[in-house]
Design an enzyme around this catalytic site. Structure first.
Site, PDB file in Angstrom:
ATOM      1  CB  CYS A 184      -6.702   3.021  -4.013  1.00 18.66           C
ATOM      2  SG  CYS A 184      -7.657   3.864  -2.301  1.00 18.66           S
ATOM      3  NE  ARG A 185      -3.908  -1.513   1.313  1.00 20.69           N
ATOM      4  CZ  ARG A 185      -3.725  -2.081   2.610  1.00 20.69           C
ATOM      5  NH1 ARG A 185      -4.796  -3.292   2.664  1.00 20.69           N
ATOM      6  NH2 ARG A 185      -3.869  -0.805   3.200  1.00 20.69           N
TER       7      ARG A 185
END
Length: 129
Positions: free
Chosen positions: A81-82
């Site tokens: 993810c980020r």
């Protein structure tokens, strides 16, 4: 099950370098890059920049019961993810479904920071949103 509601396998996390080696994004002796990189960020984040060859499935869809995209089925999965928070949850969901899954510590921020490849939705050089 631990005191915190997680099974012992809940801690399966890897660094961006290990993730890149597992998914074939960097040369590694003896590594065939057989795992698939599953990006679980939202569509606008994916479009801004993702690893080339990654498969996209937003966490909201995965949590809602959607299955893995065809390219990720019957393979080990490296979830990103980020920053590494959402991917931890996604990897736990996948492991609960019987998928061999780990998540990436530091997410796409650390991936890009390590100089690993990032492309945008058009195939150009992307940024991490």
């Amino acid at each position: 099950m631990s005191l915190f509601g997680r099974s012992p396998r809940g801690a399966a996390r890897v660094t961006v370098r290990a993730a890149a080696a597992r998914t074939g994004h960097t040369p590694a002796t003896g590594n065939t890059g057989t795992a698939v990189l599953l990006d679980i960020r939202e569509p606008h984040e994916w479009q801004a920049g993702h690893a080339p060859g990654a498969v996209h499935l937003p966490l909201s869809a995965l949590a809602g019961g959607d299955g893995l995209p065809a390219a990720a089925r019957s393979r080990s999965v490296v979830v990103i993810c980020r920053s590494g928070n959402r991917s931890r949850r996604a990897a736990e969901l996948l492991r609960d479904r019987g998928v061999e899954a780990v998540d990436v510590i530091g997410g796409m921020r650390d991936w890009a920071g390590a100089g690993l490849p990032v492309v945008d939705a058009r195939g150009g050089h992307g940024t991490v949103a």
